[in-house]
Design an enzyme around this catalytic site. Structure first.
Site, PDB file in Angstrom:
ATOM      1  N   GLU A 188      59.750  26.447  62.064  1.00 59.50           N
ATOM      2  CA  GLU A 188      60.159  27.753  61.523  1.00 59.50           C
ATOM      3  C   GLU A 188      59.075  28.791  61.771  1.00 59.50           C
ATOM      4  O   GLU A 188      59.369  29.949  62.082  1.00 59.50           O
ATOM      5  CB  GLU A 188      60.453  27.629  60.025  1.00 59.50           C
ATOM      6  CG  GLU A 188      61.722  26.818  59.769  1.00 59.50           C
ATOM      7  CD  GLU A 188      61.960  26.582  58.290  1.00 59.50           C
ATOM      8  OE1 GLU A 188      61.136  25.889  57.666  1.00 59.50           O
ATOM      9  OE2 GLU A 188      62.958  27.098  57.766  1.00 59.50           O
ATOM     10  N   GLU A 216      64.365  18.557  57.609  1.00 59.87           N
ATOM     11  CA  GLU A 216      64.388  18.695  56.140  1.00 59.87           C
ATOM     12  C   GLU A 216      65.515  17.899  55.493  1.00 59.87           C
ATOM     13  O   GLU A 216      65.384  17.407  54.379  1.00 59.87           O
ATOM     14  CB  GLU A 216      64.525  20.170  55.756  1.00 59.87           C
ATOM     15  CG  GLU A 216      63.264  21.002  55.942  1.00 59.87           C
ATOM     16  CD  GLU A 216      63.104  21.576  57.348  1.00 59.87           C
ATOM     17  OE1 GLU A 216      63.789  21.108  58.282  1.00 59.87           O
ATOM     18  OE2 GLU A 216      62.281  22.502  57.504  1.00 59.87           O
ATOM     19  N   GLY A 244      58.894  23.419  58.556  1.00 59.26           N
ATOM     20  CA  GLY A 244      58.198  24.696  58.457  1.00 59.26           C
ATOM     21  C   GLY A 244      57.349  24.985  59.692  1.00 59.26           C
ATOM     22  O   GLY A 244      57.103  26.149  60.009  1.00 59.26           O
ATOM     23  N   ALA A 294      56.066  21.944  56.122  1.00 53.72           N
ATOM     24  CA  ALA A 294      55.432  22.299  54.860  1.00 53.72           C
ATOM     25  C   ALA A 294      54.730  21.047  54.349  1.00 53.72           C
ATOM     26  O   ALA A 294      55.044  19.936  54.781  1.00 53.72           O
ATOM     27  CB  ALA A 294      56.502  22.754  53.876  1.00 53.72           C
TER      28      ALA A 294
END
Ligand code: 3H9
Length: 698
Positions: free
Chosen positions: A104, A124, A101, A62
């Site tokens: 993911e 993370e 992300g 992200a």
């Protein structure tokens, strides 16, 4: 460059290509772009879609710079839903790093290919977060619980081959990701591959899994003490195997938001950007180029020289390690081999890696072998005359282009540069012990060091995996100059009534990797003792600051190396224990100085030690020794075991409130010592004006 997401079709294979330098993070425009291209791909005659990235890496996560700002649709969850409900199979083709992300998102694709050099991970936790886009629910469905616990709580990535073994990627290929993706997509098409969602893999935990989670909880509570995200990660992993998938996703979402709101995550995200800012030298022209460096010389095969040599050998440099006598060289090489043996036994390095590192290392007593070196780092005993002698010799022997660096912790880089004919190519490169493990490198700018030399030192530091921070010239540079104040308060707390164990435990519970007195024992109390011998009484300061340390050394207690210092150490396990003899020495020292003992609270210990750092840090910032407050925070977190989840001493002071910091320092001024607690003018000014350390850039 504006981020772009393009779409093209060839041989009934669609390709969605993300191009958003530097690391293809999932910013708002990338998320929107993917959705838009998926819509296009759903309406054409393609049968499979590849999702891959341009540039140096697959999606690295992200976009961290969007965190803390109002969320913008489409969210990552919306994009992932669209991938899963897309009617045709999707292949994620990974090069570089698929992180957070990014991984993911790949887990929501039906197939995953990685080129050999790629890595995948969920880092993370390093930001005080947890994978918030299904990572804790999907990863264990592919890898099983054990690997998922290891990967998500450590944040360490897996290389492509290990990721294949773990079940994360289906195919590992050569280095042309575009071609490999087309080939594998063609193969999938021919084999009639269809949709295949990770979420559909059943996962039901049994008693063994429950036991595994419980034991991970205990281990992690010890290893990552005080940190909240790792425990929340385990809660989410528990949900993955105990509740239905959608419920698990909801649970993870709430846990992610709890992490995001936690001050620990704010501090860790601050550290992330601080480390990257530290690499930038403020007043240097952006086109300053680093010199090309391949051949390294290291002078001195002691603990530091050996550790530094390992850093370079491991990064593929050609290293010549020089010591003046063969016995010293043999001892140094023996320690290097032993370190590598231990890493090999623990499975951290393969025997091929060890042989290759050792083959990059030459050890010699012949200084002439340093001819042709691009960079030489001196790591001899901390004595100015000795170091000047070494620099003079190096200046005579080496090629004109060679950069001469000193690993000194205290000496003036200018005084070393002055004995050479190349002062502009002299710089400090201050490593931290153990040098092959600690991430920090202080690059010290002498008055004459030129930009190319600094840039070279910073870039070489990065190549060997260090986090580099630039420091100006002063006694002790950034880190050790502050340490004197921290160490003084630790010593004074003991002299005034605390035990060494109380001081260490208070700081360790607060988050320091090791308490200050235990660190003294680890480093060797004789080092400070010898350094003090070179100082005048005035330079040494009041006796109360160091008399106890002197008495311990005089009693033969040099720290861990002699089996005793502030503590005594178990010969086999090196565990520390309180020692009644030390209590006697403390009593005698207090009596000698006429000190009346009082009770000292843990809160006082923490405030004195942490605010002594912030106060001196403010002076360092004001004098322009550090470029920015965040550099000081990086130095402390990466070089001195300061808890990253507290952001560093300057950040912690800011979070406390600068006015509250000033009030407490003024209280110490009145009740403890006006000299030790003279308020840094910058701190007073910022508190008065409502400013912040981040307003200052030097
Ligand atoms: C996440 O994904 C949460 C999700 O689970 C859930 C969401 C709902 N964002 O490190 P470098 C910038 S959390 C924004 O020097 P390298 C960085 O600031 C995220 N910016 O390069 C720097 O900018 P500048 C999980 C980012 O080659 C530039 O890129 N992901 C991001 O040494 C170059 O960085 C991570 O934690 C980002 N995600 O290393 C991965 N990443 O040039 C974090 C980098 O202006 N990133 N930047 O200073 C890394 O570990 C390294 O950057 C990477 C490249 C290994 C990718």
């Amino acid at each position: 460059m504006t981020p772009s997401v393009s779409y093209s079709v060839s041989q009934r294979i669609g390709t969605i290509l993300i191009e958003s330098p530097p690391v293809n993070a999932l910013s708002h425009s990338v998320r929107s772009g993917i959705l838009e291209r998926l819509r296009m791909a759903s309406n054409d005659d393609t049968e499979i879609v590849i999702l891959r990235c341009e540039g140096r890496t697959f999606i690295a996560g992200a976009d961290i710079s969007e965190f803390g700002k109002p969320p913008q649709e489409p969210s990552l969850a919306t994009v992932l839903d669209a991938l899963e409900s897309f009617p045709k199979p999707i292949l994620a083709a990974i090069h570089g790093t698929a992180l957070g992300g990014g991984l993911e998102l790949a887990l929501c694709c039906d197939y995953r290919l990685a080129i050999e050099t790629a890595k995948v991970g969920l880092p993370e936790v390093n930001l005080g977060l947890l994978p918030g886009a299904g990572g804790t629910q999907r990863l264990p469905r592919l890898t099983g619980l054990k690997t998922a616990i290891d990967m998500i709580t450590s944040g360490h990535p897996l290389n492509a081959n290990d990721a294949q073994v773990a079940g994360i990627v289906d195919e590992v290929s050569g280095d042309n990701v575009a071609q490999a993706a087309m080939d594998f997509a063609g193969e999938l098409l021919r084999g009639g591959a269809g949709k295949r969602l990770t979420r559909d893999i059943p996962l039901q935990f049994n008693d063994n899994d429950t036991a595994l989670l419980a034991s991970a909880r205990d281990t992690i509570a010890k290893r990552l003490k005080g940190q909240t995200a790792p425990q929340r990660i385990l809660d989410c992993l528990n949900a993955a195997g105990t509740v239905p998938f959608e419920e698990g996703l909801k649970f993870e979402r709430q846990a992610f938001e709890a992490c995001m709101a936690d001050p620990q995550s704010s501090a860790l995200r601050y550290q992330f950007f601080a480390e990257r800012a530290a690499a930038k030298v403020q007043d240097m022209s952006p086109d300053t180029e680093a010199a090309s460096v391949q051949r390294i010389g290291i002078i001195g095969a002691g603990t530091m020289g050996g550790g530094i040599a390992m850093c370079f050998a491991q990064a593929g440099f050609e290293v010549t390690l020089v010591d003046q006598d063969q016995a010293g060289l043999d001892r140094g090489m023996g320690i290097i081999r032993k370190n590598y043996d231990i890493s090999e036994q623990r499975g951290r390095l393969s025997s091929d890696q060890v042989s290759s590192f050792l083959s990059n290392l030459k050890a010699t007593t012949d200084w002439q072998m340093l001819k042709g070196a691009d960079l030489i780092i001196e790591a001899v005993f901390e004595n100015l005359e000795l170091k000047q002698h070494v620099f003079k010799q190096l200046d005579d022997i080496c090629d004109p282009h060679t950069i001469l660096a000193s690993n000194t912790s205290y000496q003036s880089i200018d005084a070393l540069a002055a004995v050479t004919d190349r002062p502009e190519r002299v710089v400090g490169m201050h490593f931290f012990s153990p040098a092959h493990i600690m991430r920090l490198l202080e690059v010290v700018r002498g008055n004459a060091s030129d930009d190319a030399t600094l840039q070279t030192a910073m870039s070489v530091g990065k190549r060997i995996g260090k986090i580099c921070v630039l420091s100006g010239m002063c006694y002790g540079f950034i880190g050790n100059r502050m340490l004197r104040h921290y160490g003084r308060e630790a010593a004074l707390c003991v002299m005034e009534g605390a035990s060494p164990a109380q001081v260490d435990q208070a700081m360790e519970r607060w988050g320091m990797a090791m308490g200050p007195l235990a660190v003294g024992d680890l480093a060797g109390l004789d080092i400070g003792y010898k350094a003090r011998e070179q100082l005048s009484n005035e330079e040494k300061g009041p006796r109360v600051n160091y008399l106890l340390a002197d008495r311990l050394v005089e009693a033969g207690r040099l720290g861990q190396k002699s089996g005793s210092g502030y503590y005594r150490y178990d010969g086999a396990t090196r565990a520390r224990e309180e020692d009644p003899i030390v209590s006697d020495i403390i009593e005698a020292t207090r009596a000698e100085l006429g000190i009346k003992v009082r009770e000292i609270s843990d809160e006082e210990i923490i405030d004195r030690l942490s605010l002594a750092l912030a106060n001196e840090g403010a002076r360092i910032l004001e004098e322009g020794i550090a470029q920015r407050a965040s550099d000081i925070d990086v130095v402390y977190c990466r070089g001195y075991g300061f808890p990253r989840f507290r952001g560093g001493p300057m950040y912690a002071a800011k979070v406390r409130g600068l006015q509250s910091v000033v009030n407490r320092i003024e209280q110490f001024q009145q009740t403890l010592s006006p000299d030790n607690w003279a308020l840094a003018p910058l701190l007073a000014k910022l508190a008065r004006e409502g400013g912040d350390f981040s307003d200052i850039e030097n």
